[in-house]
Design a protein around this motif. Structure first.
Motif, PDB file in Angstrom:
ATOM      1  N   LYS A   1      21.218  -8.879  12.317  1.00 22.88           N
ATOM      2  CA  LYS A   1      22.276  -8.026  11.797  1.00 22.88           C
ATOM      3  C   LYS A   1      22.746  -6.963  12.784  1.00 22.88           C
ATOM      4  O   LYS A   1      23.685  -6.234  12.519  1.00 22.88           O
ATOM      5  CB  LYS A   1      21.812  -7.358  10.495  1.00 22.88           C
ATOM      6  CG  LYS A   1      21.706  -8.381   9.356  1.00 22.88           C
ATOM      7  CD  LYS A   1      21.369  -7.724   8.044  1.00 22.88           C
ATOM      8  CE  LYS A   1      19.906  -7.340   8.006  1.00 22.88           C
ATOM      9  NZ  LYS A   1      19.553  -6.695   6.737  1.00 22.88           N
ATOM     10  N   ALA A   2      22.033  -6.861  13.901  1.00 22.07           N
ATOM     11  CA  ALA A   2      22.473  -5.906  14.917  1.00 22.07           C
ATOM     12  C   ALA A   2      23.614  -6.511  15.698  1.00 22.07           C
ATOM     13  O   ALA A   2      23.770  -7.730  15.748  1.00 22.07           O
ATOM     14  CB  ALA A   2      21.326  -5.575  15.837  1.00 22.07           C
ATOM     15  N   ASN A   3      24.403  -5.635  16.309  1.00 23.54           N
ATOM     16  CA  ASN A   3      25.498  -6.129  17.143  1.00 23.54           C
ATOM     17  C   ASN A   3      24.979  -6.217  18.579  1.00 23.54           C
ATOM     18  O   ASN A   3      24.675  -5.204  19.203  1.00 23.54           O
ATOM     19  CB  ASN A   3      26.656  -5.129  17.058  1.00 23.54           C
ATOM     20  CG  ASN A   3      27.853  -5.602  17.866  1.00 23.54           C
ATOM     21  OD1 ASN A   3      27.702  -6.163  18.943  1.00 23.54           O
ATOM     22  ND2 ASN A   3      29.036  -5.372  17.318  1.00 23.54           N
ATOM     23  N   PRO A   4      24.892  -7.431  19.119  1.00 28.35           N
ATOM     24  CA  PRO A   4      24.253  -7.610  20.440  1.00 28.35           C
ATOM     25  C   PRO A   4      24.892  -6.766  21.527  1.00 28.35           C
ATOM     26  O   PRO A   4      24.215  -6.187  22.374  1.00 28.35           O
ATOM     27  CB  PRO A   4      24.464  -9.097  20.724  1.00 28.35           C
ATOM     28  CG  PRO A   4      24.772  -9.723  19.413  1.00 28.35           C
ATOM     29  CD  PRO A   4      25.373  -8.682  18.536  1.00 28.35           C
ATOM     30  N   GLY A   5      26.201  -6.654  21.515  1.00 26.07           N
ATOM     31  CA  GLY A   5      26.909  -5.881  22.535  1.00 26.07           C
ATOM     32  C   GLY A   5      26.503  -4.406  22.484  1.00 26.07           C
ATOM     33  O   GLY A   5      26.224  -3.773  23.521  1.00 26.07           O
ATOM     34  N   GLN A   6      26.441  -3.940  21.269  1.00 28.20           N
ATOM     35  CA  GLN A   6      26.098  -2.529  21.071  1.00 28.20           C
ATOM     36  C   GLN A   6      24.672  -2.240  21.542  1.00 28.20           C
ATOM     37  O   GLN A   6      24.398  -1.224  22.199  1.00 28.20           O
ATOM     38  CB  GLN A   6      26.224  -2.219  19.570  1.00 28.20           C
ATOM     39  CG  GLN A   6      26.433  -0.770  19.253  1.00 28.20           C
ATOM     40  CD  GLN A   6      26.579  -0.560  17.740  1.00 28.20           C
ATOM     41  OE1 GLN A   6      26.646  -1.508  16.972  1.00 28.20           O
ATOM     42  NE2 GLN A   6      26.628   0.698  17.350  1.00 28.20           N
TER      43      GLN A   6
END
Lengths: 477, 95, 484
Positions: free
Chosen positions: A461-466
């Protein structure tokens, strides 16, 4: 010697009228034998044909769509021959004055180039019944439900030079009649059938070779196989000193061979003459204009628009517009999610892959366009990642829920809270001191490992880019 | 045009009329006489005349696309020489 | 009662002098004793007739009726009548009990007519003497040794013998008019497209037209009133309003211009018939008509063109008679070809086979232009002849047939001679015009018919002229001795 293949196709498209071309019997497929064969269809003594307006309108729409000449009058003629599935002993067809004259259309070839194929003519006629060869006391059974179903026979010029071109042409006609809503295109039920005239000639020779007519090639796959097989056969015949005979050959998909149908050959003398039970059909300029006015956006126009309006590649636009249903689906998805390229990728790869895998027809797709659009909308607004989108899509495949409900219920919403993410990043760094050392020593590839750990901890659920950014900030400072 | 026996046989075959070999010469004679009568048409030059297929100079009327017929299979097959399971039966057709 | 016309019977029914059941019983009785003499019926339908008659009496009692309600009539066996054998006088359709109803018979049924039976005819309407019927030849009520004409010979004989007050007929090349002439009755072939062809077993689709066969023009008007009209089941049916055919019957014909084609009064016309016609024309002149000689220069091409067009169309129309869905099937066919060839070979008579073969040949590869197309061009010439003539005249008159009825068997071996007996009637079919034959005298003690040809859709004028002629003469009231 180098040989060139010459192919012309005759396509029979059953028109999607409710009633038959010359009677008020239903054209619905699959009824009990002979329950949709009325007195006119059975050719009882004394019955007469009356022409269906919608069949004429549909043929006109086709004619206008291929830029064909439409004569002010067209005439029905009788094609006389005896066969048990032909109740009257003649087929009502058109000979000298067909409803649709010469026209043309563009086909796209594999190398990306395109080619114009001429349509010689298209005429209206009635379909025959069906012979059932299962054993009925050693006899053949005749079902005349299909007799009188309107057909548009579309005859091409001998413009195709390979089986691939023939397929491209056939697919183009298939797309066109479906776009026009004049034929359901169902090849399994025989709504769209194809015969091919095939000949070969030495490269550079101007005259055509003797042709054979291949019957019964009723799938795109069979057309290609049958034509290639026939081309090989003809080359073999000529190279071994023989000559090709003009004849009708039947393609047998089980045995993968074509064989001569001499039974149908003998002295065909159809004795065409104008059907005295029918009068000339008048087509006015107003009729032609009316047909033109009702034309939907056709495949070529739609493709161009997809390129210009959505910024799709020619190739992607071509794939999406080949079938009207797909094109319409795509447009809804693009509209819903606001990202046409994303929609295009999903429709032409994820969705069609899933359909293909489950053996489901596009028309039976369990996820409608609005729902898929809903999923992609959440990708666009960063609510979920592309990876989670696939998970939501899989979920949708088996139920009727919309994207937001699934995301909510399954708790798939992307974590955008920087504080929470920072805590996770700190945890990972604390637990992996060795890798932190390696990174600082210049082995920056371990960054991927760190991101992976956070993704794992966040269940995707995390944003990989972020996360990537956060790690860089922490490690490089 | 005078027809011979082979012409008659060819025509009879096209029309799927079984006629005995004995009858062929007589048909040839009779049909030839009829053709002789018919060929009196050739006395007039019609090269500038357009063919007339119908007495009235009218065009085809078009029927609305509506299903108006209901199933009457039993009624129709009541007069059929041979049926089974709703199908008309004919000697085996070999393709 | 049998000597009454439809008009008289209709008045009698209205006045309550007799019921339709009484009238019908009398007809059935008369048919059962007399029909055998001429062999004019293929199928008698007494039960159906009584049912119809009861129904008609009920309708008359409740006020829901027209002039034909309760009038007994017969149909030529070319009309499909539901539940009744509709054989077209062919072995091929001997077993064909029609599962549907023709428009003509349905309209006449709706008008309340009573169906006495189906009349004999030439097989598939191909013939001019009623000798090609599978059910045996019909004999002329005026003399049982001569033919009644054809193809509607049974209908003509039945009306001439006073077995029915009217019968339906069909006319492809003269099949109403020629037997009407030979049997001394009134016959009307309407304009092509005036009467629906739906359910009328097709001989030559572009020529066939149904019409009434009656004793008087007045009765013909009443019958045509019920038969005519647009039919959405027949593409060649013309959507032109149906006038009141009885309205102008009494009009004077003073000032009428009658065209007399020189070609119709030339070589080939029997002199006795010619004399009778001259007297009839004199009668018309006395009524105020003037006669002028006209030319129909392509008359001699009509029979040749017809014997291409009609056989060509029939060869295709009769292809449906294949032994598969209805009709005759040969015994134990070994294969499909055998089924077709023997069923058709055994099911069709000689004349039908001849015409199918001529038509097949005329349409076959290499001959189409020389025969079929040529005939269609000649057809245009013939039609144009009439159009030009009608610029000058109101009606055209001449003989219906070149001679009176000929002896049975005298032309059966001479197809060409037989074909030429329609020499004056065929051109009218090619042009699609309306025409009548009315009795106008006798030659050799046999009836002679006067043919009246009109402009398209001018049936009213023909009926008016015929009625006026019949007011001035009594030929139409003569009955054959044996059937008085």
């Amino acid at each position: 010697m180098a040989w060139e293949t010459v192919i012309g196709l005759e396509i029979h498209a059953q028109l999607a009228t409710k009633s038959k071309i010359f009677s008020g019997a239903s054209t619905a497929f699959g009824a009990e034998p002979n329950t949709q064969a009325c007195a006119v269809d059975l050719g009882l003594p004394g019955v007469l044909p009356v022409l269906n307006r919608e069949a004429v309108n549909m043929a006109l729409r086709f004619g206008v769509a291929i830029g064909a000449e439409i004569a002010p009058y067209n005439v029905f003629a009788r094609k006389n021959y005896f066969y048990p599935d032909l109740p009257k002993g003649y087929q009502i067809s058109q000979m000298e004055l067909p409803i649709v004259g010469s026209g043309h259309l563009e086909i796209e070839l594999e190398d990306g180039s395109s080619k114009t194929v001429g349509v010689t003519r298209a005429h209206l006629e009635e379909d025959a019944g069906k012979s059932l060869h299962e054993d009925y006391q050693g006899m053949t059974g005749i079902d005349l439900n299909r007799a009188g179903t309107p057909l548009l026979e579309i005859v091409s010029e001998p413009d195709m030079r390979s089986a691939k071109e023939a397929i491209a042409y056939m697919k183009k006609i298939h797309a066109l009649v479906r776009y026009l809503g004049i034929c359901d295109g169902n090849m399994q039920e025989g709504s769209f059938r194809c015969d091919a005239n095939v000949s070969v000639r030495p490269v550079g020779q101007a005259e055509y070779g003797t042709r054979a007519e291949l019957k019964n090639i009723n799938s795109f796959r069979f057309v290609e196989r049958a034509i290639n097989l026939e081309v090989e056969r003809q080359i073999d015949v000529i190279e071994s000193g023989g000559s090709v005979v003009q004849e009708t050959r039947l393609y047998d998909s089980d045995k993968h061979e074509t064989r001569s149908m001499r039974s149908k050959e003998e002295a065909n003398d159809y004795r065409y003459f104008p059907d005295p039970d029918l009068l000339p059909v008048a087509i006015s300029e107003a009729d032609i204009e009316a047909a033109r006015a009702t034309l939907p956006e056709l495949p070529d126009e739609k493709k161009k628009r997809f390129v210009s309006e959505f910024g799709l590649s020619d190739y992607d636009a071509g794939v999406l517009t080949a079938e009207l249903e797909v094109a319409t689906y795509f447009e809804v998805v693009a509209q819903e999610c606001g990202d046409a390229k994303l929609a295009s990728n999903w429709v032409s790869s994820d969705l069609s892959g899933a359909l293909h895998k489950s053996g489901i027809e596009f028309s039976d797709c369990p996820v409608d366009a609005v729902r898929l659009g809903g999923v992609l909308k959440r990708v666009v607004d960063n609510t979920i990642s592309g990876k989670i989108a696939k998970q939501v899509f899989d979920e949708m495949w088996n139920n009727d829920a919309d994207a937001d409900t699934i995301i909510e219920q399954k708790g798939l919403k992307q974590i955008t809270d920087t504080g929470a993410l920072e805590a996770m990043v700190d945890d990972v760094l604390a637990a992996n001191a060795d890798q932190v050392e390696q990174y600082r020593a210049g082995k920056t590839k371990v960054l991927g490992f760190f991101v992976g750990q956070v993704m794992k901890a966040s269940k995707g659920k995390a944003n990989p880019g972020q996360i990537n950014q956060l790690f860089k900030q922490k490690l490089d400072s | 045009m005078s027809l011979d026996s082979s012409d008659v046989k060819k025509i009879a075959h096209l029309a799927r009329l079984g006629i005995s070999d004995d009858a062929v010469p007589e048909y040839a004679t009779e049909l030839s006489r009829i053709l002789e009568l018919v060929e009196q048409m050739n006395a007039v030059d019609t090269s500038a005349v357009s063919p007339m297929a119908h007495p009235q100079d009218v065009v085809q009327r078009l029927r609305p696309d509506e299903v108006t017929e209901t199933d009457n299979r039993d009624g129709f097959q009541g007069v059929a020489p041979a049926t089974e399971d709703g199908l008309y039966l004919v000697p085996r057709v070999i393709e | 009662m049998h000597n009454k016309t439809i008009a008289e019977l209709s008045a009698g029914l209205s006045a309550g002098e007799f019921s339709s059941v009484e009238l019908t019983e009398a007809c059935i009785q008369r048919i059962s004793t007399l029909a055998g003499r001429s062999n004019c019926f293929i199928t008698q339908t007494p039960e159906r007739a009584l049912e119809d008659a009861k129904h008609a009496d009920q309708r008359r009692a409740t006020g829901d009726f027209g002039p034909l309600t309760g009038i007994p009539i017969a149909h030529k066996d070319i009309f499909c009548t539901q539940g009744i054998r509709s054989s077209c006088a062919s072995k091929m359709l001997d077993s064909f009990v029609s599962p549907y109803e023709s428009t003509v018979s349905a309209k006449l049924k709706a008008a309340g007519t009573v169906l006495l039976g189906k009349t004999n005819m030439d097989e598939f309407a191909m013939g001019s003497s009623n000798e090609t019927s599978f059910y045996g030849p019909v004999r002329n009520p005026w003399n049982h040794d001569v033919v009644p004409g054809g193809s509607s010979g049974g209908s003509a004989a039945c009306v001439a013998a006073r077995l029915a007050s009217a019968a339906t007929g069909t006319d492809t090349g003269g099949s109403i008019r020629q037997p009407a002439a030979l049997c001394g009755i009134t016959g009307l072939k309407p304009t092509y497209g005036r009467v629906s062809r739906y359910g009328m077993i097709a001989f030559a689709s572009s020529l066939d037209q149904a019409g009434p066969m009656t004793r008087t023009a007045q009765d013909a008007a009443m019958m045509l009133q019920a038969m005519a009209g647009f039919d959405e089941r027949d593409s060649t049916s013309v959507d032109v309003g149906v006038p009141d055919y009885s309205a102008n019957l009494a009009d004077s014909i003073d000032g009428l211009t009658i065209g007399l084609p020189r070609e119709y009064f030339a070589e080939g016309l029997d002199s006795g018939v010619g004399d009778v016609l001259e007297q009839a024309l004199e009668t018309l002149r006395k009524l105020g008509a003037t006669t002028v000689d006209i030319d129909l220069p392509n008359t001699s091409l009509a029979v040749p063109a017809y014997y291409v067009v009609a056989p060509a169309e029939c060869s295709s129309n009769l292809s449906r008679m294949d032994g598969v869905r209805f009709g005759y099937r040969c015994e134990d066919p070994v294969d499909l070809e055998d089924l077709y060839k023997r069923s058709r070979g055994e099911g069709f008579g000689e004349e039908v086979k001849r015409r199918i073969m001529i038509g097949t040949y005329a349409l076959s590869a290499g001959y189409y232009d020389a025969y079929y197309l040529k005939a269609q061009r000649v057809r245009r010439l013939i039609s144009d002849d009439f159009t030009r003539a009608f610029d000058q005249v109101d009606v055209i008159m001449g003989p219906t047939a070149p001679s009176v009825a000929f002896a049975l068997g005298s032309k059966t071996d001479d197809p060409i001679g037989m074909y030429l007996s329609d020499i004056y009637t065929i051109a009218v079919n090619l042009a699609g015009l309306p025409a009548m034959s009315v009795p106008c005298g006798f030659a050799d003690e046999l009836p002679v018919g006067l043919q009246i040809i009109g402009k398209p859709f001018e049936e009213s004028r023909l009926l008016n002229v015929a009625h006026q002629f019949q007011q001035a003469t009594d030929w139409h009231q003569r009955a054959p001795q044996e059937y008085l």
